[in-house]
Design a protein around this motif. Structure first.
Motif, short mmCIF file in Angstrom:
data_model
loop_
_atom_site.label_atom_id
_atom_site.label_comp_id
_atom_site.label_asym_id
_atom_site.label_seq_id
_atom_site.Cartn_x
_atom_site.Cartn_y
_atom_site.Cartn_z
N TRP A 130 -0.22 16.09 5.36
CA TRP A 130 0.17 17.58 5.34
C TRP A 130 1.52 17.89 5.87
CZ3 TRP A 130 -3.26 17.17 2.08
CH2 TRP A 130 -3.91 18.10 1.52
N ARG A 160 4.37 21.00 0.53
CA ARG A 160 3.71 21.07 -0.79
C ARG A 160 2.28 20.56 -0.99
NH1 ARG A 160 8.19 17.43 -3.92
NH2 ARG A 160 7.99 16.58 -1.73
N ARG A 185 -0.24 23.46 -0.74
CA ARG A 185 -0.22 24.41 -2.08
C ARG A 185 -0.78 23.77 -3.35
NH1 ARG A 185 5.11 25.21 0.03
NH2 ARG A 185 6.00 23.84 -1.55
N LYS A 186 -0.83 22.33 -3.08
CA LYS A 186 -1.35 21.73 -4.42
C LYS A 186 -2.79 21.53 -4.32
CE LYS A 186 -0.13 17.53 -7.07
NZ LYS A 186 -0.26 18.04 -8.33
N PRO A 226 -5.56 23.18 -2.38
CA PRO A 226 -6.10 24.33 -1.57
C PRO A 226 -7.29 24.26 -1.09
CG PRO A 226 -6.01 25.18 -3.94
CD PRO A 226 -5.35 23.88 -3.76
#
Length: 218
Positions: free
Chosen positions: A181, A185, A188-189, A191
């Protein structure tokens, strides 16, 4: 009393978080990683993973190590699984099947996720060059399949890995996914994983560990 050898800025964080979840008292002996020192063998160097007294306890020269009533364990996931089994209540296994599932998910995190997650953490920085960014992208691509497995499983099992409750399996997985993390990205990828990870990290025991980690020298 349980003894944890290792600074909190290491995989000892997993064990310390678990101890706070269990209200389990422990003594922490802050052994630092030798690579963080200019000369780990110099006279007056702080206790580190190349210090003779630490190598006598753990010839592998890696932290963390725990001592628990004569038992010495030098792998962080072995330590968390052992302590959860011994003291864990709802965090530990209710039966042999849960014990096996907690081991399965912990090993899946360690073998299928951690190597690429560490690549992302170690290389994600503002000054990353094109080569580093390519390595990060490759690591993110390789995590596609294992993270799909994790996200789908969480969605189908009440938002937890085992027993539809927070257990040591969630803790071990969360501490490994934390590395990945570092790249924004990822949230966002994924959730579903992002929401689960936030829930894990909002627990008071994690926050207590994290504040102690932040208080240590970087």
């Amino acid at each position: 009393m349980l003894i944890i050898h290792g600074v909190t800025r290491s995989r000892a964080s997993r064990i310390i978080w678990l101890c706070h979840e269990l209200d389990l008292p422990f003594e922490q002996r802050p052994v630092i990683q030798a690579y963080r020192l200019a000369d780990a063998t110099a006279k007056g160097a702080p206790l580190n993973t190349r210090s003779p007294e630490f190598l006598a306890l753990s010839p592998a020269g890696a932290i963390p190590v725990i001592e628990d009533e004569g038992l010495v364990l030098s792998e962080s996931l072995a330590a968390t699984l052992h302590l959860a089994r011994k003291h864990g209540g709802p965090l530990g296994p209710a039966d042999a099947a849960e014990d096996a599932l907690m081991l399965q998910w912990s090993l899946y995190a360690a073998t299928g996720i951690e190597p690429d997650a560490l690549t992302i953490q170690m290389l994600t920085r503002p000054q990353a060059d094109a080569g580093d960014r390519a390595l990060i992208d490759d690591a993110i691509s390789r995590l596609e399949r294992p993270l799909r497995v994790v996200q789908d499983h969480l969605a189908a099992h009440g938002g937890h890995l085992v027993g539809r409750r927070f257990t040591v399996a969630d803790l071990n997985m969360a501490e490994i996914l934390r590395y990945a993390w570092a790249d924004p990205r990822m949230a966002r990828k994924w959730p579903g994983i992002a929401a689960w990870l936030a829930g894990c990290q909002n627990r008071p025991a994690f926050q207590r560990m994290w504040q102690a980690r932040l208080a240590e020298p970087a």
